[in-house]
Enzyme design. Structure first.
Site, PDB file in Angstrom:
ATOM      1  N   SER A   1      41.407  48.764  42.288  1.00 30.33           N
ATOM      2  CA  SER A   1      42.611  49.282  42.614  1.00 30.33           C
ATOM      3  C   SER A   1      43.050  50.380  41.261  1.00 30.33           C
ATOM      4  O   SER A   1      42.820  50.226  40.124  1.00 30.33           O
ATOM      5  CB  SER A   1      43.792  48.210  42.644  1.00 30.33           C
ATOM      6  OG  SER A   1      45.001  48.816  42.788  1.00 30.33           O
TER       7      SER A   1
ATOM      8  N   ALA B   1      48.414  54.242  31.088  1.00 24.62           N
ATOM      9  CA  ALA B   1      49.662  53.792  31.325  1.00 24.62           C
ATOM     10  C   ALA B   1      50.268  54.521  32.498  1.00 24.62           C
ATOM     11  O   ALA B   1      51.247  55.494  32.210  1.00 24.62           O
ATOM     12  CB  ALA B   1      50.568  53.856  30.060  1.00 24.62           C
ATOM     13  N   ILE B   2      49.856  54.486  33.949  1.00 30.69           N
ATOM     14  CA  ILE B   2      50.121  55.149  34.760  1.00 30.69           C
ATOM     15  C   ILE B   2      51.602  54.414  35.188  1.00 30.69           C
ATOM     16  O   ILE B   2      52.504  55.479  35.685  1.00 30.69           O
ATOM     17  CB  ILE B   2      49.180  55.059  35.908  1.00 30.69           C
ATOM     18  CG1 ILE B   2      47.945  55.193  35.330  1.00 30.69           C
ATOM     19  CG2 ILE B   2      49.691  55.892  37.099  1.00 30.69           C
ATOM     20  CD1 ILE B   2      47.537  56.742  35.123  1.00 30.69           C
TER      21      ILE B   2
ATOM     22  N   LEU C   1      52.196  52.308  37.638  1.00 36.60           N
ATOM     23  CA  LEU C   1      52.365  51.951  39.036  1.00 36.60           C
ATOM     24  C   LEU C   1      52.717  53.221  39.945  1.00 36.60           C
ATOM     25  O   LEU C   1      53.868  52.998  40.731  1.00 36.60           O
ATOM     26  CB  LEU C   1      53.001  50.864  39.295  1.00 36.60           C
ATOM     27  CG  LEU C   1      52.720  49.524  38.613  1.00 36.60           C
ATOM     28  CD1 LEU C   1      53.434  48.171  39.268  1.00 36.60           C
ATOM     29  CD2 LEU C   1      51.302  49.244  39.245  1.00 36.60           C
TER      30      LEU C   1
ATOM     31  N   ASN D   1      49.014  41.952  42.496  1.00 37.52           N
ATOM     32  CA  ASN D   1      48.979  42.502  41.277  1.00 37.52           C
ATOM     33  C   ASN D   1      50.006  41.961  40.176  1.00 37.52           C
ATOM     34  O   ASN D   1      51.118  42.379  40.206  1.00 37.52           O
ATOM     35  CB  ASN D   1      49.012  44.039  41.231  1.00 37.52           C
ATOM     36  CG  ASN D   1      49.081  44.772  39.794  1.00 37.52           C
ATOM     37  OD1 ASN D   1      48.804  44.021  38.913  1.00 37.52           O
ATOM     38  ND2 ASN D   1      49.258  45.964  39.775  1.00 37.52           N
TER      39      ASN D   1
ATOM     40  N   CYS E   1      49.833  43.827  35.775  1.00 35.96           N
ATOM     41  CA  CYS E   1      50.090  45.232  35.291  1.00 35.96           C
ATOM     42  C   CYS E   1      50.679  45.369  34.145  1.00 35.96           C
ATOM     43  O   CYS E   1      52.054  44.989  33.735  1.00 35.96           O
ATOM     44  CB  CYS E   1      50.761  46.305  36.461  1.00 35.96           C
ATOM     45  SG  CYS E   1      50.827  47.658  35.708  1.00 35.96           S
TER      46      CYS E   1
ATOM     47  N   ILE F   1      39.060  40.999  35.715  1.00 30.80           N
ATOM     48  CA  ILE F   1      40.203  41.123  35.131  1.00 30.80           C
ATOM     49  C   ILE F   1      41.035  42.602  35.253  1.00 30.80           C
ATOM     50  O   ILE F   1      40.371  43.485  35.419  1.00 30.80           O
ATOM     51  CB  ILE F   1      40.132  40.875  33.455  1.00 30.80           C
ATOM     52  CG1 ILE F   1      39.051  41.644  32.761  1.00 30.80           C
ATOM     53  CG2 ILE F   1      39.618  39.465  33.308  1.00 30.80           C
ATOM     54  CD1 ILE F   1      39.030  41.562  31.358  1.00 30.80           C
ATOM     55  N   ASN F   2      42.456  42.331  34.944  1.00 32.30           N
ATOM     56  CA  ASN F   2      43.035  43.455  34.971  1.00 32.30           C
ATOM     57  C   ASN F   2      43.083  44.007  33.435  1.00 32.30           C
ATOM     58  O   ASN F   2      41.966  43.501  32.551  1.00 32.30           O
ATOM     59  CB  ASN F   2      44.544  43.390  35.136  1.00 32.30           C
ATOM     60  CG  ASN F   2      45.330  44.559  35.847  1.00 32.30           C
ATOM     61  OD1 ASN F   2      44.981  45.710  35.253  1.00 32.30           O
ATOM     62  ND2 ASN F   2      45.902  44.437  36.502  1.00 32.30           N
ATOM     63  N   THR F   3      43.444  44.931  33.242  1.00 35.41           N
ATOM     64  CA  THR F   3      43.302  45.567  31.711  1.00 35.41           C
ATOM     65  C   THR F   3      44.078  44.873  30.538  1.00 35.41           C
ATOM     66  O   THR F   3      44.966  44.157  30.914  1.00 35.41           O
ATOM     67  CB  THR F   3      43.949  46.920  31.586  1.00 35.41           C
ATOM     68  OG1 THR F   3      45.436  47.031  32.104  1.00 35.41           O
ATOM     69  CG2 THR F   3      43.337  48.153  32.479  1.00 35.41           C
TER      70      THR F   3
HETATM   71  C1  LIG Z   1      43.873  54.500  35.689  1.00 31.96           C
HETATM   72  C2  LIG Z   1      43.937  53.105  36.236  1.00 31.96           C
HETATM   73  C3  LIG Z   1      44.857  52.753  36.968  1.00 31.96           C
HETATM   74  C4  LIG Z   1      44.788  51.385  37.426  1.00 31.96           C
HETATM   75  N1  LIG Z   1      45.782  51.090  38.219  1.00 31.96           N
HETATM   76  C5  LIG Z   1      45.804  49.642  38.610  1.00 31.96           C
HETATM   77  C6  LIG Z   1      46.723  49.310  39.777  1.00 31.96           C
HETATM   78  O1  LIG Z   1      47.446  50.105  40.560  1.00 31.96           O
HETATM   79  N2  LIG Z   1      46.675  48.086  40.220  1.00 31.96           N
HETATM   80  C7  LIG Z   1      45.639  47.132  39.644  1.00 31.96           C
HETATM   81  O2  LIG Z   1      45.809  46.036  40.209  1.00 31.96           O
HETATM   82  N3  LIG Z   1      44.904  47.310  38.671  1.00 31.96           N
HETATM   83  C8  LIG Z   1      44.861  48.684  38.236  1.00 31.96           C
HETATM   84  N4  LIG Z   1      43.891  48.919  37.489  1.00 31.96           N
HETATM   85  C9  LIG Z   1      43.165  48.189  36.882  1.00 31.96           C
HETATM   86  C10 LIG Z   1      41.621  48.044  37.449  1.00 31.96           C
HETATM   87  O3  LIG Z   1      41.916  47.857  38.871  1.00 31.96           O
HETATM   88  C11 LIG Z   1      40.712  47.168  36.805  1.00 31.96           C
HETATM   89  O4  LIG Z   1      41.096  45.969  37.186  1.00 31.96           O
HETATM   90  C12 LIG Z   1      40.554  47.364  35.476  1.00 31.96           C
HETATM   91  O5  LIG Z   1      40.451  48.803  34.951  1.00 31.96           O
HETATM   92  C13 LIG Z   1      39.376  46.878  34.740  1.00 31.96           C
HETATM   93  O6  LIG Z   1      37.912  47.478  35.657  1.00 31.96           O
HETATM   94  P1  LIG Z   1      37.310  48.774  34.861  1.00 31.96           P
HETATM   95  O7  LIG Z   1      36.951  48.480  33.316  1.00 31.96           O
HETATM   96  O8  LIG Z   1      36.082  48.687  35.819  1.00 31.96           O
HETATM   97  O9  LIG Z   1      37.999  49.957  34.973  1.00 31.96           O
HETATM   98  C14 LIG Z   1      43.912  50.303  36.849  1.00 31.96           C
HETATM   99  C15 LIG Z   1      42.993  50.895  35.982  1.00 31.96           C
HETATM  100  C16 LIG Z   1      42.976  52.198  35.560  1.00 31.96           C
HETATM  101  C17 LIG Z   1      41.956  52.890  34.635  1.00 31.96           C
END
Ligand SMILES: Cc1cc2nc3c(=O)[nH]c(=O)nc-3n(C[C@H](O)[C@H](O)[C@H](O)COP(=O)(O)O)c2cc1C
Ligand SMILES: Cc1cc2nc3c(=O)[nH]c(=O)nc-3n(C[C@H](O)[C@H](O)[C@H](O)COP(=O)(O)OP(=O)(O)OC[C@H]3O[C@@H](n4cnc5c(N)ncnc54)[C@H](O)[C@@H]3O)c2cc1C
Ligand code: FES
Lengths: 313, 254
Positions: free
Chosen positions: A21, A70-71, A73, A127, A130, A191-193
């Site tokens: 996502s 730091a988009i 949402l 989510n 975030c 995981i999320n970030t």
């Molecule tokens: C630019 C960006 C936007 C993201 N937006 C969302 C989001 O809207 N909702 C969400 O659950 N996670 C969001 N994430 C987190 C990712 O879905 C993912 O959990 C996280 O980036 C770890 O995976 P990766 O290392 O493969 O990017 C975002 C990540 C990035 C880099």
């Protein structure tokens, strides 16, 4: 034989690879590069009740082997997603996992209810993690009782299975996962970030306008692996793993840790073809490792009584 | 859309400024000036691609040229690449300058600041071949970083300004425009935001196109990293990477 087909609650996946996502918009941009029907599923951008602009720019900063974002949402709002984005995605033979967010429990519930009624939405991804919004988001993801309460409320209204996306920004991820499982979640995504920050050497000011942002990319992979390893042994619901995946080998590592499917985020920005490339490479890698099916890899790092991998034979 | 392009030439043009010529089949898909390519400088570090504008497109030779300033991690590494090596290029991306906005016989003013100058070169070339009369005003910090003045002269009058006065007019591009009372039908500009703002404010009644810069993630419109506001709306937005980088003045909030 399809070595990659995977069954998860609500999801019958041709393969266990899906864009994460927020890293794939609503699919339109990447449809220029390949046929989206090749994907196992698509996790669409977090959607809130009303349109949101998100944070001021700069919204991204590079870090060693990763990036901060730091988009905030930003999204076009539920109405537009239901009326334009999901119908557009319906031309592809691919299940959609709708990532939903909100500032209040009521908002989550409202979005979850209506989103789960869309024909091509096969699952919800809550989510609660975030790090980039002041209200909601991470608060729901750091207090187990609050996360459990939210999960319960969303489960009551959702017409499709509910996956809850865990935040790594907690001291005890297992406790969190158990509370969410007990509240009725059908699966976990993790995981999320990770919350992080960078400061400009010339100006002495944070690079991100929001000051802090979420760290993603290869830098967080070991953290994701460790957390999935711990959580998968403590819960019995399936896990969709993510965090720094770039290759077929990374996918196998996530499965060994305990994942049943995976999502690819940041890597899409570096190579728009990363998902189809991984899907193409996986069967040969499974063959090499001696597996008939990818699901045999799940939890291999901790499962007892399994013979060690007969690699190279 | 993505190719390992081969470095044909790679030369320093001025202090920290490099001219990089690439060959590959992607060149045949490059038309509009002002579009950019997203370049992967190394396999692992740095992680993200770098957006760089197309400066010259030569379809017969199957080559395109990029001019960049070696400054941070990625561009410093890029500067070490040698002819014969390949680099991973995604593009062309974005929407460029509308060449057809200026008609044969009309006057176009092309205003560039620093590392915003490169995309104006292909633009000047295409406008001139359409019979548009082009004038360039190029602003730089100092004499040491001035580049391409002679090449622009092939297509029209070219004025240079430097902030420290070490070359050309002392001051900003707007000083040149005012002093010489340059007039035009269409203005095209690329450079730092304060310069773009000044131009937008000075010519509210004119047809003005501005090329913006923003930090990017994906470069293709998927990640919402590069958005800017649209006037009179809280939530409406445009993405620099896929709606821009070129916008008509007034279309987005600078
Ligand atoms: C630019 C960006 C936007 C993201 N937006 C969302 C989001 O809207 N909702 C969400 O659950 N996670 C969001 N994430 C987190 C990712 O879905 C993912 O959990 C996280 O980036 C770890 O995976 P990766 O290392 O493969 O990017 C975002 C990540 C990035 C880099
Ligand atoms: C559409 C577009 C066209 C461009 N065309 C050119 C060009 O033709 N020639 C040229 O020299 N420069 C151009 N730039 C600016 C160029 O992208 C940056 O100078 C470059 O990304 C800096 O990378 P670095 O490795 O030197 O810096 P680092 O400091 O290592 O970069 C860190 C991160 O910040 C980003 N970043 C840093 N500065 C900028 C900036 N000014 N704009 C956007 N992102 C930035 C990088 O892409 C990277 O993600 C353009 C920018 C955009 C958006
Ligand atoms: S850089 Fe991703 S949307 Fe523009």
């Amino acid at each position: 034989m399809n070595r990659l087909a995977v069954q998860l609650p609500g999801l019958s996946l041709k393969n266990p690879i899906m864009p994460a996502s927020g890293c794939f918009g609503f699919g339109r941009e990447y449809a220029r590069f390949y046929d989206l029907s090749m994907l196992g599923a698509i996790m669409i951008k977090a959607t809130t009740l009303e349109p949101r602009f998100g944070n001021p720019t700069p919204r991204v900063a590079e870090t060693p082997s990763g990036m901060l974002n730091a988009i905030g949402l930003q999204n076009p709002g539920l109405e537009k997603v239901l009326e334009e984005e999901l119908p557009w995605l319906a031309q592809y033979d691919v299940p959609i996992i709708a990532n939903i967010a909100g500032s209040t429990m009521e908002e989550y519930v409202e979005v979850a209810k209506r989103m789960s009624q869309a024909p091509n939405v096969h699952a919800l991804e809550l989510n609660i993690s975030c790090p980039n919004v002041k209200k909601g988001g991470i608060a729901f993801g750091t207090v187990p009782e609050v996360a459990a309460e939210l999960t319960k409320l969303v489960k009551e209204v959702s017409e499709v299975p509910v996956y809850v996306k865990l935040s790594p920004n907690v001291t005890n991820i297992v406790e969190m996962a158990k509370a969410i499982e007990a509240a009725g979640a059908d699966g976990l995504t993790m995981i999320n970030t990770l919350l992080g920050m960078r400061i400009d050497v010339k100006t002495a000011k944070p690079i991100l306008a929001n000051r802090t942002g979420g760290l993603s990319g290869p830098a967080i992979k070991p953290i994701a692996i460790r957390m999935i390893y711990e959580v998968s042994q403590a819960v019995s619901i399936p896990i969709i793993g993510m965090g720094g995946i770039q290759s077929a080998e990374d996918v196998i590592e996530f499965f060994y840790a305990g994942a049943s499917a995976v999502a690819v985020g940041t890597a899409n920005f570096i190579d728009p073809f990363v998902c189809p490339n991984i899907i193409a490479e996986l069967p040969a890698l499974l063959e090499e490792l001696g597996f008939d099916h990818i699901s045999e890899c799940t939890g291999r790092s901790w499962k007892k009584g399994e013979p060690t991998v007969h690699c190279g034979t | 859309m993505k190719e390992q392009m081969t470095i044909v030439r790679h030369e320093p043009l001025a202090k920290q400024i490099y001219e990089l010529t690439l060959s590959g089949s992607l060149v045949q898909t490059m038309n509009e000036p002002g579009r950019f390519v997203h370049v992967k400088v190394a396999e692992y570090a740095p992680l993200l691609r770098r957006p760089l504008s197309l400066c010259d497109i030569n379809k017969e030779a199957g080559e395109c040229t990029i001019i960049y300033r070696a400054e941070g991690a990625g561009t410093t590494l890029l500067a070490k690449k040698c002819p014969g090596e390949t680099i991973d290029v995604l593009g062309p991306l974005g929407n460029g300058f509308p060449v057809e906005a200026a008609k044969a016989g009309q006057r176009a003013l092309l205003v560039g600041g620093g590392i915003g100058v490169p995309p104006l070169y292909e633009l000047a070339k295409q406008l001139a071949s359409n019979g548009v009369s082009v004038t360039m005003v190029l602003g730089f910090q100092t004499k040491e970083v001035v580049f391409y003045e002679q090449k622009f002269l092939t297509y029209g009058e070219t004025y240079v300004a430097t902030v420290d006065g070490s070359y050309g007019t002392k001051g900003f591009v707007t000083d040149v425009i005012n002093e010489r009372a340059l007039s035009f039908d269409v203005l095209y500009a690329c450079g730092p935001k304060p310069m773009l703002k000044a131009l937008e404010q000075q010519f509210p009644q004119k047809e003005v196109y501005l090329s913006l810069e923003e930090r990017m993630g994906c470069g293709v419109g998927a990640c919402f990293a590069c958005v800017c506001h649209v006037p009179n709306s809280e939530t409406a937005y445009k993405k620099v990477c896929s709606d821009g980088p070129v916008f008509k003045a007034g279309e987005v909030v600078l």
